[in-house]
Design a protein around this motif. Structure first.
Motif, mmCIF file in Angstrom:
data_model
loop_
_atom_site.group_PDB
_atom_site.id
_atom_site.type_symbol
_atom_site.label_atom_id
_atom_site.label_comp_id
_atom_site.label_asym_id
_atom_site.label_seq_id
_atom_site.Cartn_x
_atom_site.Cartn_y
_atom_site.Cartn_z
ATOM 1 N N ASN A 47 0.847 -1.187 0.000
ATOM 2 C CA ASN A 47 0.000 0.000 0.000
ATOM 3 C C ASN A 47 0.885 1.242 0.000
ATOM 4 O OD1 ASN A 47 0.632 0.503 2.894
ATOM 5 N ND2 ASN A 47 -0.632 -1.328 3.186
ATOM 6 N N GLU A 48 0.258 2.398 -0.159
ATOM 7 C CA GLU A 48 1.001 3.658 -0.236
ATOM 8 C C GLU A 48 1.743 3.946 1.051
ATOM 9 O OE1 GLU A 48 1.901 7.783 0.411
ATOM 10 O OE2 GLU A 48 0.266 6.686 1.421
ATOM 11 N N ALA A 52 5.795 4.466 0.865
ATOM 12 C CA ALA A 52 6.159 5.885 0.846
ATOM 13 C C ALA A 52 7.661 6.110 1.001
ATOM 14 C CB ALA A 52 5.393 6.638 1.935
ATOM 15 N N GLN A 79 -6.675 1.478 -2.465
ATOM 16 C CA GLN A 79 -5.244 1.468 -2.170
ATOM 17 C C GLN A 79 -4.422 1.513 -3.455
ATOM 18 O OE1 GLN A 79 -3.875 1.779 0.863
ATOM 19 N NE2 GLN A 79 -5.971 1.953 1.651
ATOM 20 N N LEU A 83 -1.620 4.407 -4.436
ATOM 21 C CA LEU A 83 -0.258 4.108 -4.883
ATOM 22 C C LEU A 83 0.061 4.812 -6.194
ATOM 23 C CD1 LEU A 83 0.405 0.311 -4.171
ATOM 24 C CD2 LEU A 83 1.946 2.205 -3.634
ATOM 25 N N ALA A 86 0.551 8.462 -5.557
ATOM 26 C CA ALA A 86 1.801 8.739 -4.860
ATOM 27 C C ALA A 86 2.980 8.740 -5.825
ATOM 28 C CB ALA A 86 2.022 7.703 -3.762
#
Length: 296
Positions: A47-48, A52, A79, A83, A86
């Protein structure tokens, strides 16, 4: 929010990654593996939130390109969107091209990520790739469940559910299928499918060929293809590996730096967190079921 290093620190990190050869091309590699799902205690899905730090390291180097390796059967649509956003945000903030690669599988949400996170394909820029034997596609939405009404009856049990709101209970596996609840669930699934299709069409554009009912019925049926088949359908831009494709673009002297999960951050007895996609029996079962749906 992304943690962007100061300009001097970024320059030093980039120089170190290049082996103190300023003219050497640099590609930062991020591995995104496993079922895509929200953060959960005792489990480590993709997941993000988890990715990260990896993305910050990759884009913080200001490389010539970021290569994202994806090995995922999919999972949560929300999710997946987080992503993709991001990666895109960091790419835009740093003006860095992103090239995505499928390993064993980039299916369902994994394909959404493969196509959506890549920069638009242009000579020596973005695009998405796969191995000839990769499993790619599965542009559909699934909501697995079960029915245990007969089992309850044999045990002499009666299911009782009280709600405030007529649609609150949804489709209950312990009660006979309610046509209205089933229709509401299908409505949600169809809308999620439309969002998935829209994301793929926006990412792939003309590569998918002219819109038609025949094309859409094939591409968006939820089936999977090999990498070779996916290339013919326009779902990917080419076949190849990270090192092969990126050295073809930047030259044989290209250096690669792995910006994934740092070694030494494992749990008890030194087991690395990256050694297992999901911890715990329930997570393992869910992961196996997700992989089984794409035949891997």
């Amino acid at each position: 929010p992304a943690r962007t290093p100061t300009a001097p620190m970024a320059a030093l990190a980039r120089l170190v990654a290049k082996g103190f050869r300023p003219a050497t091309p640099l590609v930062a590699v991020v591995n995104l593996r496993g079922v895509i799902a929200p953060p959960a205690r005792g489990r480590r899905p993709l997941n993000e939130t988890r990715a990260a730090a990896w993305l910050d390291r990759a884009f913080g180097l200001r490389p010539d390109a970021v290569a994202v390796r994806i090995n995922s059967p999919g999972g949560s649509p929300a999710q997946t969107e987080l992503l993709v956003e991001a990666i895109r945000r960091r790419a835009e903030d740093t003006n860095t091209d992103v090239v995505c690669f499928a390993d064993d599988a980039a299916a369902s949400g994994g394909y959404w990520l493969l196509a959506g996170a890549a920069s638009p394909h242009a000579p020596n820029r973005g695009g998405c790739y796969a191995l000839p034997s990769s499993v790619v596609g599965s542009i559909g939405v699934v909501s697995p469940s079960f029915g245990a009404v007969g089992a309850l009856e044999r045990l002499g049990l009666e299911r009782r559910v009280w709600t405030a709101g007529a649609a609150k209970a949804g489709v209950d596996p312990f009660k006979p299928v309610d046509p209205e609840a089933e229709a509401r669930l299908k409505d949600v699934l169809e809308d999620l499918h439309a969002l998935f299709i829209g994301a793929v069409v926006a990412a792939r554009g003309d590569a998918l060929g002219p819109p038609s009912s025949t094309r859409d019925a094939e591409l968006f049926s939820g089936r999977v293809w090999t990498g070779r088949q996916a290339l013919k359908l326009g779902l990917i831009d080419g076949l190849g590996t990270v090192q092969g494709v990126m050295r073809g673009r930047f030259g044989d002297s290209t250096r690669f730096v792995d910006c994934g999960e740092l070694a030494g951050r494992g749990g008890l007895f030194g087991f690395s967190a990256s050694a297992a996609v999901v911890d715990g029996a329930l997570g393992v079962a869910e992961e196996r079921a997700a992989w089984a749906r794409v035949g891997v």
